[in-house]
Design a protein around this motif. Sequence first.
Motif, PDB file in Angstrom:
ATOM      1  N   ALA A  82       0.784  -1.130   0.207  1.00 55.41           N
ATOM      2  CA  ALA A  82       0.016   0.012   0.124  1.00 55.41           C
ATOM      3  C   ALA A  82       0.787   1.166  -0.148  1.00 55.41           C
ATOM      4  O   ALA A  82       0.453   2.398  -0.422  1.00 55.41           O
ATOM      5  CB  ALA A  82      -0.947   0.203   1.148  1.00 55.41           C
TER       6      ALA A  82
ATOM      7  N   SER B 137       2.273   2.084  -3.370  1.00 52.70           N
ATOM      8  CA  SER B 137       1.165   2.726  -4.244  1.00 52.70           C
ATOM      9  C   SER B 137       0.866   4.170  -3.766  1.00 52.70           C
ATOM     10  O   SER B 137       0.532   4.917  -4.672  1.00 52.70           O
ATOM     11  CB  SER B 137      -0.270   1.794  -4.081  1.00 52.70           C
ATOM     12  OG  SER B 137       0.107   0.471  -4.759  1.00 52.70           O
ATOM     13  N   SER B 138       0.885   4.305  -2.498  1.00 50.26           N
ATOM     14  CA  SER B 138       0.677   5.641  -2.043  1.00 50.26           C
ATOM     15  C   SER B 138       1.623   5.905  -0.804  1.00 50.26           C
ATOM     16  O   SER B 138       1.087   5.747   0.471  1.00 50.26           O
ATOM     17  CB  SER B 138      -1.032   5.791  -1.415  1.00 50.26           C
ATOM     18  OG  SER B 138      -1.229   6.986  -1.151  1.00 50.26           O
TER      19      SER B 138
ATOM     20  N   ASP C 297      -0.008   7.540   2.376  1.00 51.18           N
ATOM     21  CA  ASP C 297      -1.024   6.803   3.243  1.00 51.18           C
ATOM     22  C   ASP C 297      -0.788   6.867   4.628  1.00 51.18           C
ATOM     23  O   ASP C 297      -0.027   5.776   5.022  1.00 51.18           O
ATOM     24  CB  ASP C 297      -1.425   5.665   2.612  1.00 51.18           C
ATOM     25  CG  ASP C 297      -2.553   4.730   2.943  1.00 51.18           C
ATOM     26  OD1 ASP C 297      -2.987   4.970   4.048  1.00 51.18           O
ATOM     27  OD2 ASP C 297      -3.016   4.002   2.251  1.00 51.18           O
TER      28      ASP C 297
END
Length: 360
Positions: free
Chosen positions: A208, A211-212, A215
Amino acid sequence: MDSFIYASSPSRVIFGRGSITTLGEELKRLGKEKPLFVTTPRGTQTIPELEQILTTASLASAGVFGEATLHTPVEITAKALEYLHAVAPDCIVSFGGGSAVGLGKALSVRTGLPHVSVPTTYSGSEMTGSLGETRDGRKTTRSEAGIRPAVVIYDVDLTLSLPVATSATSGVNAIAHAVEALYAPDKNPIIEIIALEGIKALAAALPAIISSPADIEARSKALYGAWLCATCAGSTRMGLHHKLCHTLGGSFGLPHAETHTIVLPHSIAYNAPSVPDAMGKLTGVLPGSDGDAIRGLNLLLKKLKVKTGLKDFGMKEDDVPKAAEIAMTSPYANPREIELKSLTETIRRCWAGEEARVDL
């Protein structure tokens, strides 16, 4: 159920967003007011913010030593000790990744000064009573109670600027601590629960973050997982994986977290036939394992888009036999007997960047 001994970690842990603001309070709780900050050259950029936190608490730093480096070379520790004696702090605050934490430990154990650690990566040295130091191209490890930091402050906000690539490799480094704890000779059911929870959290959070990177939930879960995995490293003895990484890093100058990332699936593949119970439990927390923990680890590395060959970091193929010979000396406790031929082939696969497989 088998008999076991469990000794809880004595470190005080402060976890959460903005928890760095408690630094002054934690120093006062220890009865200290004049810390020496220990960090890397990159980390010195943030030290003024920490010094402002001290000012707010009516405290002040004794100084900043910003030359922490990989594998804690004894010559850097000697230089830091000289500076420490000149500024006369009453405690040590390490800020950064494993290099900063390692130097903080080295100074603390030599001086008896309490150590407060503020980690900004996921590698986990802050929760262990072990210290790896490099002298004359060899890395050796010592373990004793006085090495473990007294306080660890985990502030999720401090990890937001951690580069994606470093986040991935330091996260896998953390996973390595927990994996080896599953089959350590001094394992126990409490540490097993902590290990599996830590691996599960990191295996979910790291992709995650790729991807970001900003976050917050993923960053929080990753730091939580790293703390749990580090707790495992501080509570059990490590095996072949850590021996290989200490050898490769200390004797060949390879980067710490990247080396852990490359070696992990191969070292686990080496041990897998001897620890079927641990491998079965590992498949339950690695997405996509389909009953095969090595498959799950290989898949995780693909998701993280990390380099998988030691040759990518400057190791030469001619170094493989030498690395195996060094790793055979003073071996760490391991569930499978270490054989030179199989170990050499394992290191060769790490060098070449091949997918790990259980066939040795």
